[in-house]
Write a protein that holds these residues in place. Structure first.
Motif, PDB file in Angstrom:
ATOM      1  N   ILE A   8      40.000  52.668  29.772  1.00 31.72           N
ATOM      2  CA  ILE A   8      41.324  52.156  29.391  1.00 31.72           C
ATOM      3  C   ILE A   8      42.426  53.079  29.909  1.00 31.72           C
ATOM      4  CG2 ILE A   8      42.838  51.648  27.440  1.00 31.72           C
ATOM      5  CD1 ILE A   8      40.461  50.649  25.941  1.00 31.72           C
ATOM      6  N   VAL A   9      43.448  52.452  30.493  1.00 32.70           N
ATOM      7  CA  VAL A   9      44.628  53.148  31.015  1.00 32.70           C
ATOM      8  C   VAL A   9      45.849  52.542  30.326  1.00 32.70           C
ATOM      9  CG1 VAL A   9      46.025  53.614  33.067  1.00 32.70           C
ATOM     10  CG2 VAL A   9      43.521  53.584  33.239  1.00 32.70           C
ATOM     11  N   ASP A  10      46.817  53.387  29.917  1.00 34.06           N
ATOM     12  CA  ASP A  10      48.050  52.880  29.300  1.00 34.06           C
ATOM     13  C   ASP A  10      48.843  52.057  30.309  1.00 34.06           C
ATOM     14  OD1 ASP A  10      47.727  53.864  26.748  1.00 34.06           O
ATOM     15  OD2 ASP A  10      48.624  55.800  27.242  1.00 34.06           O
ATOM     16  N   TYR A  11      49.221  50.847  29.914  1.00 34.07           N
ATOM     17  CA  TYR A  11      50.014  49.976  30.773  1.00 34.07           C
ATOM     18  C   TYR A  11      51.449  50.504  30.895  1.00 34.07           C
ATOM     19  CZ  TYR A  11      52.638  45.894  32.328  1.00 34.07           C
ATOM     20  OH  TYR A  11      53.476  45.050  33.017  1.00 34.07           O
ATOM     21  N   HIS A  12      52.029  50.400  32.088  1.00 33.11           N
ATOM     22  CA  HIS A  12      53.473  50.635  32.274  1.00 33.11           C
ATOM     23  C   HIS A  12      53.996  49.617  33.270  1.00 33.11           C
ATOM     24  CE1 HIS A  12      52.869  52.573  36.243  1.00 33.11           C
ATOM     25  NE2 HIS A  12      51.798  53.153  35.682  1.00 33.11           N
ATOM     26  N   ASN A  13      55.311  49.430  33.338  1.00 34.18           N
ATOM     27  CA  ASN A  13      55.901  48.326  34.099  1.00 34.18           C
ATOM     28  C   ASN A  13      55.613  48.391  35.591  1.00 34.18           C
ATOM     29  OD1 ASN A  13      56.965  47.187  31.826  1.00 34.18           O
ATOM     30  ND2 ASN A  13      58.963  48.136  32.020  1.00 34.18           N
ATOM     31  N   ASN A  14      55.424  49.595  36.133  1.00 35.60           N
ATOM     32  CA  ASN A  14      55.239  49.747  37.578  1.00 35.60           C
ATOM     33  C   ASN A  14      53.784  49.973  37.961  1.00 35.60           C
ATOM     34  OD1 ASN A  14      58.069  49.576  38.054  1.00 35.60           O
ATOM     35  ND2 ASN A  14      58.293  51.698  37.383  1.00 35.60           N
ATOM     36  N   ILE A  15      52.854  49.593  37.103  1.00 32.85           N
ATOM     37  CA  ILE A  15      51.440  49.829  37.376  1.00 32.85           C
ATOM     38  C   ILE A  15      51.010  49.034  38.601  1.00 32.85           C
ATOM     39  CG2 ILE A  15      50.396  47.973  36.001  1.00 32.85           C
ATOM     40  CD1 ILE A  15      48.582  50.368  34.862  1.00 32.85           C
ATOM     41  N   ASN A  16      50.062  49.573  39.370  1.00 34.14           N
ATOM     42  CA  ASN A  16      49.640  48.903  40.600  1.00 34.14           C
ATOM     43  C   ASN A  16      48.131  48.927  40.736  1.00 34.14           C
ATOM     44  OD1 ASN A  16      48.849  51.473  41.962  1.00 34.14           O
ATOM     45  ND2 ASN A  16      51.073  51.868  41.954  1.00 34.14           N
ATOM     46  N   THR A  17      47.642  48.317  41.812  1.00 29.59           N
ATOM     47  CA  THR A  17      46.195  48.157  42.006  1.00 29.59           C
ATOM     48  C   THR A  17      45.514  49.465  42.395  1.00 29.59           C
ATOM     49  OG1 THR A  17      46.658  47.434  44.276  1.00 29.59           O
ATOM     50  CG2 THR A  17      46.357  45.724  42.604  1.00 29.59           C
ATOM     51  N   ASN A  18      46.282  50.498  42.699  1.00 27.91           N
ATOM     52  CA  ASN A  18      45.656  51.804  42.937  1.00 27.91           C
ATOM     53  C   ASN A  18      45.283  52.496  41.624  1.00 27.91           C
ATOM     54  OD1 ASN A  18      45.910  51.670  45.750  1.00 27.91           O
ATOM     55  ND2 ASN A  18      48.026  52.381  45.662  1.00 27.91           N
ATOM     56  N   GLU A  19      45.922  52.059  40.517  1.00 29.82           N
ATOM     57  CA  GLU A  19      45.671  52.681  39.222  1.00 29.82           C
ATOM     58  C   GLU A  19      44.609  51.942  38.420  1.00 29.82           C
ATOM     59  OE1 GLU A  19      49.444  54.107  37.223  1.00 29.82           O
ATOM     60  OE2 GLU A  19      50.283  52.763  38.735  1.00 29.82           O
ATOM     61  N   LEU A  45      35.118  50.014  35.729  1.00 33.40           N
ATOM     62  CA  LEU A  45      36.436  49.485  36.071  1.00 33.40           C
ATOM     63  C   LEU A  45      37.506  50.102  35.176  1.00 33.40           C
ATOM     64  CD1 LEU A  45      35.594  45.677  36.418  1.00 33.40           C
ATOM     65  CD2 LEU A  45      35.755  47.374  38.248  1.00 33.40           C
ATOM     66  N   ARG A  46      38.714  50.233  35.752  1.00 30.84           N
ATOM     67  CA  ARG A  46      39.858  50.705  34.979  1.00 30.84           C
ATOM     68  C   ARG A  46      40.700  49.492  34.568  1.00 30.84           C
ATOM     69  NH1 ARG A  46      42.029  54.188  39.785  1.00 30.84           N
ATOM     70  NH2 ARG A  46      41.354  52.232  40.700  1.00 30.84           N
ATOM     71  N   VAL A  47      41.096  49.469  33.297  1.00 31.19           N
ATOM     72  CA  VAL A  47      41.832  48.330  32.772  1.00 31.19           C
ATOM     73  C   VAL A  47      43.095  48.816  32.074  1.00 31.19           C
ATOM     74  CG1 VAL A  47      40.377  48.354  30.704  1.00 31.19           C
ATOM     75  CG2 VAL A  47      41.751  46.346  31.189  1.00 31.19           C
ATOM     76  N   ALA A  48      44.228  48.181  32.378  1.00 25.31           N
ATOM     77  CA  ALA A  48      45.519  48.544  31.772  1.00 25.31           C
ATOM     78  C   ALA A  48      45.715  47.743  30.485  1.00 25.31           C
ATOM     79  CB  ALA A  48      46.664  48.270  32.746  1.00 25.31           C
ATOM     80  N   VAL A  49      46.018  48.456  29.400  1.00 25.22           N
ATOM     81  CA  VAL A  49      46.179  47.836  28.085  1.00 25.22           C
ATOM     82  C   VAL A  49      47.514  48.292  27.502  1.00 25.22           C
ATOM     83  CG1 VAL A  49      45.241  47.659  25.744  1.00 25.22           C
ATOM     84  CG2 VAL A  49      43.687  47.755  27.704  1.00 25.22           C
ATOM     85  N   LYS A  50      48.272  47.340  26.932  1.00 26.92           N
ATOM     86  CA  LYS A  50      49.555  47.677  26.299  1.00 26.92           C
ATOM     87  C   LYS A  50      49.302  48.388  24.973  1.00 26.92           C
ATOM     88  CE  LYS A  50      52.017  43.802  28.405  1.00 26.92           C
ATOM     89  NZ  LYS A  50      50.873  43.197  29.095  1.00 26.92           N
ATOM     90  N   ASN A  51      50.325  49.055  24.469  1.00 27.89           N
ATOM     91  CA  ASN A  51      50.105  49.901  23.297  1.00 27.89           C
ATOM     92  C   ASN A  51      50.952  49.552  22.082  1.00 27.89           C
ATOM     93  OD1 ASN A  51      52.639  50.803  24.005  1.00 27.89           O
ATOM     94  ND2 ASN A  51      51.955  52.762  24.792  1.00 27.89           N
TER      95      ASN A  51
END
Length: 742
Positions: A93-104, A52-58
């Motif tokens: 882990i993927v860098d979080y950004h404000n416009n992140i979506n379920t495709n990422e 799984l890909r997970v968005a994490v703030k930095n």
């Protein structure tokens, strides 16, 4: 002890796994935790979706942040490690950004409240629930330890701008005065300068921040009953994942002590604890092996200390020194300059209209702009000069090459010049101008805080006088600054000390000569300074944030005076000036609308006067507020038209009822053909758009006659009537009643 040692070993192995940003990159042969009670469907889902890909703030230490090597760490990462051990899932882990979506990504961590992107659903159980605590200056003897929210009544408290905490505090303590900040460093600065009495924020984050940066000037003095919850959020397309995560978090536990304990900064070296525990456990290990392990741990400790030092003294985003490091260097430089009798320059740089980039292009682009700006300016800095990020979109340069006024002037001019070229980011061009202020040691001051304060004041003077320019601080500016500071401090108490009053200036219909409107004009009389001009104190109020309190007072006073205004003038329309800040913090507008609705007063009896700049690039919040005002029948007037952008586009786009022609045009229409032509054009334009025209500053009959010929609708000025207080109006009515009785 054994469980703690094993947990530390797992954490160390996890740190090694960060190299590939995949959690985990190994699987243990055995598990110390009981198996997770998964259904057959959930087990099948994990088998079908093992990665799984997970968005994490930095940038949210210690909950989740990015290390110097660009890998992620923090409490959220530790929870993901534990979930991996329980489920067998691996996370990229993927860098979080404000416009992140379920495709990422399929999963996000670090979600507070309901503020998360569309397409995701919160996991039912939070993995963190932390208290919001109260912090004060260590030198503040007025606020005792262990005090509560009620003791902050009528105190000024800093709070983070984005989030529900500010509203929760206002609900709990209605008369608390809030000062909104973007970062904790700003709040600590206000505490140091005694501009606020306290700062309220996330206890876990701020305790770590204070320990991490070794801040001695701030102390925790109490806790509040307000808590903040942190959730994970999973894609709505995977409901099974939400159930799996919820079971895992329930088994690990909210605020899992072993995880939180690893992020408490201890004064002693953690590797020494590990070494002592290892010696206790492995008593039979040979002496030379222990010595070797000790040397290895010392080397790791040194590397860890260097990393912690860098993180504590440098800005995460730009990698520049931060304000704490820069202040320390500035103190050292002043001490050295006292010995060598040399000069020092302090330069503060602030980006012009940076908020518009964030609002229109997004905060991710805004961060890239900040990085590019920092790189471009820093390329001009040579040792021993130092550049630091001082907070938000503000940078500070310490010039140590014995600069005189001419050298500072030349360097600031080069800075303005080098910023003229656009920045290319994601195939888009961004033009960024800067405003600069500079001060010098010892000419302006021998004090660190004053040098920074004076440079900051010079920078704000550059902004007030046109932006994209630089100003060097001088003594005259210091007098102005002192005067503005005194007025700003006194203005904070003007409401409670009953120093404010309203005057009402009539506005006449030029077709029937009837007074149909009055404009409410705010006035301030100070017992020491006398009558302070509105163009002075309104600007100060907008800068220090007390414009909201003044606006609330105006709203309430107009309603108190409304009955007498109607008695004197008949069915009058009251015009009220609104600041753009009142639109940004619109609770006062909604409260006024609710107030007149509860009193049964039609909205059409009021008109809000706004400026052109508010409509130039309006935010969604401004558009929503304009729509609400229109729905309740309140009219809108565009004030000082002709002095700003004067665009037909927004006149046509928004529902504007009146345009007020600025008095600078009216004063010369009888003698200046150009001003006369401009007035004719504005009036003609208004007629075509079905907008009424109000001429301001009409002082002679000749001016009014010309305006009538041009078919202007309304006249406001000394020719017809000067502004009157409500007491003046009451006296006129009393005299009229007496005359009628006789």
């Amino acid at each position: 002890m054994f469980k703690r040692l094993l947990w530390l070993l797992v954490s160390l192995l996890s740190m090694l796994a960060y190299a590939d940003e995949v959690l985990p990159n190994h699987y243990p042969e055995t598990s110390l935790t009981p198996p997770l009670p998964l259904s057959a469907q959930e087990k099948a889902w994990i088998k079908a979706h093992p990665n799984l890909r997970v968005a994490v703030k930095n940038g949210w230490m210690p909950i989740e942040f990015q290390l110097e090597n660009q890998k992620h760490a923090g409490i959220s990462i530790d929870y993901l490690e534990q979930i991996s051990l329980l489920t067998g899932l691996t996370f990229t882990i993927v860098d979080y950004h404000n416009n992140i979506n379920t495709n990422e990504v399929e999963l996000m961590t670090g979600i507070r409240g309901e503020n998360y992107p569309k397409g995701f659903q919160l996991v039912a159980t939070p993995y963190l629930e932390t208290t919001n605590a109260i912090y004060v200056s260590s030198r503040n003897v007025q606020l005792a330890d262990n005090h509560n929210l009620n003791q902050l009544s009528r105190k000024t408290v800093a709070v983070f701008r984005n989030g529900p905490l500010a509203q929760a505090l206002k609900t709990s303590v209605p008369d608390i005065e809030l000062k909104l900040v973007d970062i904790a460093d700003d709040a600590f600065e206000y505490l140091d300068a005694h501009e606020v009495d306290a700062y309220i924020g996330n206890e876990l984050v701020l305790d770590y921040h204070i320990d991490f940066h070794r801040i001695k000037s701030i102390k925790k003095s109490g806790v509040t009953p307000i808590t903040s919850k942190v959730f994970m959020a999973a894609s709505q397309a995977h409901p099974q994942l939400q159930g799996i995560l919820n079971k895992a978090i329930l088994q690990i536990g909210t605020n899992q002590p072993e995880i939180l304990d690893t992020w408490k900064i201890q004064p002693q070296n953690p590797f020494i604890n590990y070494l002592i525990a290892t010696i206790s456990f492995f008593a039979v290990v040979l002496l030379f092996q222990l010595i070797k392990l000790y040397k290895s741990s010392k080397k790791q400790a040194l590397a860890s200390e260097q990393k912690i030092w860098f993180q504590a003294n440098h800005d995460f985003l730009t990698q520049l020194p931060n304000r704490y490091f820069l202040k320390s260097k500035l103190t050292q430089a002043l001490h050295q300059s006292e010995i060598s009798l040399s000069n020092i320059g302090v330069i503060i740089i602030d980006l012009d209209n940076f908020k518009e980039i964030n609002d229109t292009a997004g905060h991710a682009i805004g961060d890239e702009v900040l990085v590019k700006v920092a790189e471009r300016i820093n390329a001009m800095i040579a040792p021993p000069n130092i550049m630091a990020r001082f907070g938000g979109d503000e940078f500070l340069i310490l010039m140590q090459e014995n600069p005189d006024a001419q050298a500072l002037h030349a360097f600031c001019a080069r800075l303005i010049e080098v910023m003229a070229a656009p920045f290319k980011i994601q195939q888009k061009s961004f033009l960024v101008s800067i405003s600069i202020g500079a001060s010098r040691y010892p000419d302006n001051s021998r004090n660190v805080e004053e040098l920074i304060m004076f440079a900051d004041e010079a920078m704000y003077q550059a902004k007030r006088t046109g932006k994209n320019k630089f100003i060097l601080f001088n003594e005259n500016m210091h007098d102005v600054f002192t005067r503005r500071t005194q007025l700003g401090n006194e203005l904070r108490h003007a409401v409670e000390r009953h120093q404010l009053y309203l005057q009402y200036q009539p506005i006449y219909n030029l077709h029937n000569q009837h007074c149909e409107k009055v404009e409410a004009l705010l006035r301030w009389y100070h017992p020491e300074f006398g009558t302070v001009p509105p163009d002075v104190f309104i600007n100060i109020a907008e800068e220090n944030g007390c414009i909201i309190e003044l606006g609330d007072w105006v709203f309430q006073q107009v309603l108190n005076d409304f009955a007498l205004l109607n008695r004197h003038f008949g069915d009058i329309e009251v015009c009220i000036n609104l600041s753009p800040i009142q639109f940004a913090q619109s609770a006062c507008i909604h409260a006024f609308i609710s107030n007149i609705s509860s009193r049964g007063i039609p909205g059409a009896r009021f008109c809000f006067e706004i400026t052109e700049g508010l409509l130039l690039e309006p935010s969604n919040n401004v558009i929503d507020n304009l729509s609400t005002i229109n729905e309740h029948g309140i009219r809108l007037a565009l004030d000082d038209f002709g002095t700003g952008y004067s665009s037909l586009a927004y006149l046509n786009k928004f529902s504007i009822d009146y345009v007020k022609i600025d008095k600078s045009f009216i004063s010369n229409i009888t003698a200046n053909a150009n001003d006369l032509a401009l007035c004719k054009t504005i009036i003609y334009m208004g007629k075509q758009l079905n907008i009424k025209l109000i001429a301001e500053g009409v002082e002679t009959r000749e001016q009014e006659d010309l305006l009538k010929e041009m078919a202007c609708d309304y006249s406001q000025g000394f020719y017809r009537a000067r502004p009157l207080t409500i007491r003046d109006l009451a006296q006129v009515d009393t005299e009229a009643d007496a005359t009628t009785t006789i």
